[in-house]
Design an enzyme around this catalytic site. Structure first.
Site, short mmCIF file in Angstrom:
data_model
loop_
_atom_site.label_atom_id
_atom_site.label_comp_id
_atom_site.label_asym_id
_atom_site.label_seq_id
_atom_site.Cartn_x
_atom_site.Cartn_y
_atom_site.Cartn_z
N GLU A 69 23.09 -16.88 -3.41
CA GLU A 69 23.80 -17.00 -2.33
C GLU A 69 24.05 -18.13 -1.46
OE1 GLU A 69 20.30 -13.38 -1.82
OE2 GLU A 69 20.56 -15.38 -2.44
N CYS A 101 18.01 -16.72 3.18
CA CYS A 101 19.08 -16.62 2.87
C CYS A 101 19.92 -15.31 4.45
CB CYS A 101 19.54 -15.22 1.51
SG CYS A 101 18.89 -16.83 0.26
N SER A 185 -0.63 -16.11 -43.53
CA SER A 185 -0.18 -15.17 -42.64
C SER A 185 1.60 -16.16 -42.72
CB SER A 185 -0.50 -15.31 -41.24
OG SER A 185 -0.64 -16.05 -40.66
N TRP A 187 5.18 -18.06 -44.02
CA TRP A 187 5.28 -16.75 -43.22
C TRP A 187 5.57 -15.38 -43.22
CZ3 TRP A 187 4.89 -19.38 -38.35
CH2 TRP A 187 4.02 -20.46 -37.99
N GLU A 311 0.70 -12.71 -28.47
CA GLU A 311 1.19 -12.66 -29.79
C GLU A 311 0.06 -12.81 -30.79
OE1 GLU A 311 2.95 -16.58 -30.72
OE2 GLU A 311 4.81 -15.80 -28.76
#
Length: 385
Positions: A69, A101, A185, A187, A311
């Site tokens: 703002e 604000c 793993s 890729w 992950e």
């Protein structure tokens, strides 16, 4: 912490509702520019309109910087007087790192405020709107509210539930394997999927993995090829028995953000050695021999971590789902088949006995990412709407 900014398309072509939606869509687009950069503050965009013309706009760029703002009012100058302010979140009415604000809005002579949603922070939560109305400013709330809630889902969950908003990201083969039977793993997924994964990392306050992922993959857990905020994302390793090797790459200078290790051990040689290596250890009473993830997540939220990207590996995914901590899942599915009874799968744990215990997914979207398929969805737990 959506993966990409959604395209907000206002419906209709005329009238006040469509006009409000058009300007609010612009405010939301501005807010998306700083997604992942403002925590523990929300991402907010603002647009000032006077006599049908945009006279100022801005967005909150980082915690401690001027709010959206204030940026819009500064750019509008004298044109702010009598204007309508479109803002994606209720203007704050308390002093934090910056002044309220609401003061800036009132002092600028703005005549109307149109907001997408209330601020879920208990320090505001309607008080900003009340202050503006007392000052004679007309207030409209709820324009493109759903889009605004999706934008600030991490902030809202931290404010209302005291937990970080959590995405589980899985890279797997079409048959659900995350590695071969010998543990290879890299890729499975293609470079395009990995680039998108780094974009996700750049928007998260923390990346969380289990110790088995450290032992098998030795990841750096850094952001590459995308904007990174200093000190973020924090790296979190769930390691009940402190098996993280001192040589782990995520402890090195090449991976500069802080590393937290959540464990059930509160002393011992490994504890002291990892401390000396620069890691911060968080100790919890064991639950079933494991780190209680809900207690860990609550501690993270208290320290300003509002979004977590999980992950791996399969046990951590399963544990987070069992404790109902995951809000969204993102599967990056490669068009390959790995097979093998002993090859690790995306989710481990004990599993369920009956289908009515299954976790359902809704708001499912699919898209191509290079040769891979990205499936993204909201998690819906049994017994919840």
């Amino acid at each position: 912490m959506e993966s990409v900014a959604p395209r907000v398309t206002p419906r209709g072509s005329s009238g006040p509702t469509s006009r409000h939606s058009r300007y609010m869509a612009r405010a939301l687009a501005l807010a998306w520019r700083a997604l992942g950069q403002t925590s523990p503050n929300p991402a907010v965009g603002a647009v000032l309109v006077n006599r049908g013309r945009i006279v100022g706009e801005g967005y909150h760029r980082r915690a401690g910087a001027p709010h959206a703002e204030v940026e819009a009012i500064r750019r509008a100058g004298a044109n702010a007087r009598g204007a309508t302010l479109y803002v994606s979140l209720e203007p704050c009415n308390h002093t934090g790192r910056t002044p309220p604000c609401c003061d800036a809005v009132i002092n600028a002579g703005i005549s109307r405020v149109v907001s997408a949603m209330r601020d879920p922070n208990p320090r505001t939560d309607g008080r900003g709107f009340a202050r503006l109305r007392r000052a004679g400013i007309a207030v409209t709330v709820g324009v493109l509210e759903q889009a605004a809630r999706e934008l600030n889902a991490p902030f809202e969950k931290a404010m209302t539930a005291g937990l970080p908003y959590t995405i589980a990201k899985i890279g797997q083969s079409l048959d659900g394997k995350t590695a071969t039977r010998r543990g290879e793993s890299r890729w499975i997924t293609a470079p395009a999927s990995r680039r998108m994964s780094h974009q996700l990392r750049s928007r998260a306050d923390a990346i969380l993995i289990g110790v088995n992922t450290v032992l098998q993959d030795d990841p750096l857990l850094t952001v590459r090829g995308a904007r990174q905020r200093r000190g973020r994302p924090v790296k979190i390793i769930v390691d009940s028995r402190l098996r993280t090797p001192l040589s782990a790459r995520c402890l090195s200078a090449a991976s500069p953000a802080p590393t937290l290790i959540a464990t059930t051990r509160n002393t011992g040689p490994a504890h002291r050695a990892l401390n000396r290596r620069g890691a911060t250890l968080l100790s919890f009473p064991a639950r079933g021999g494991r780190v209680p993830l809900t207690r860990l997540f609550r501690r993270l939220a208290r320290h300003g971590i509002q979004s977590v990207l999980i992950e791996g590996g399969g046990e951590v995914f399963a544990g987070a789902l069992a404790e109902r901590l995951v809000d969204r899942v993102m599967f990056f599915i490669a068009p390959v088949l790995i097979g093998g009874r002993s090859a690790p799968s995306s989710f481990a744990g004990a599993g369920i006995d009956r289908l009515n215990q299954a976790i359902r997914l809704d708001r499912v979207s699919c898209r191509r990412v290079g040769p891979d398929l990205c499936v993204e969805a909201r998690v819906r737990y049994p017994g919840k709407g």
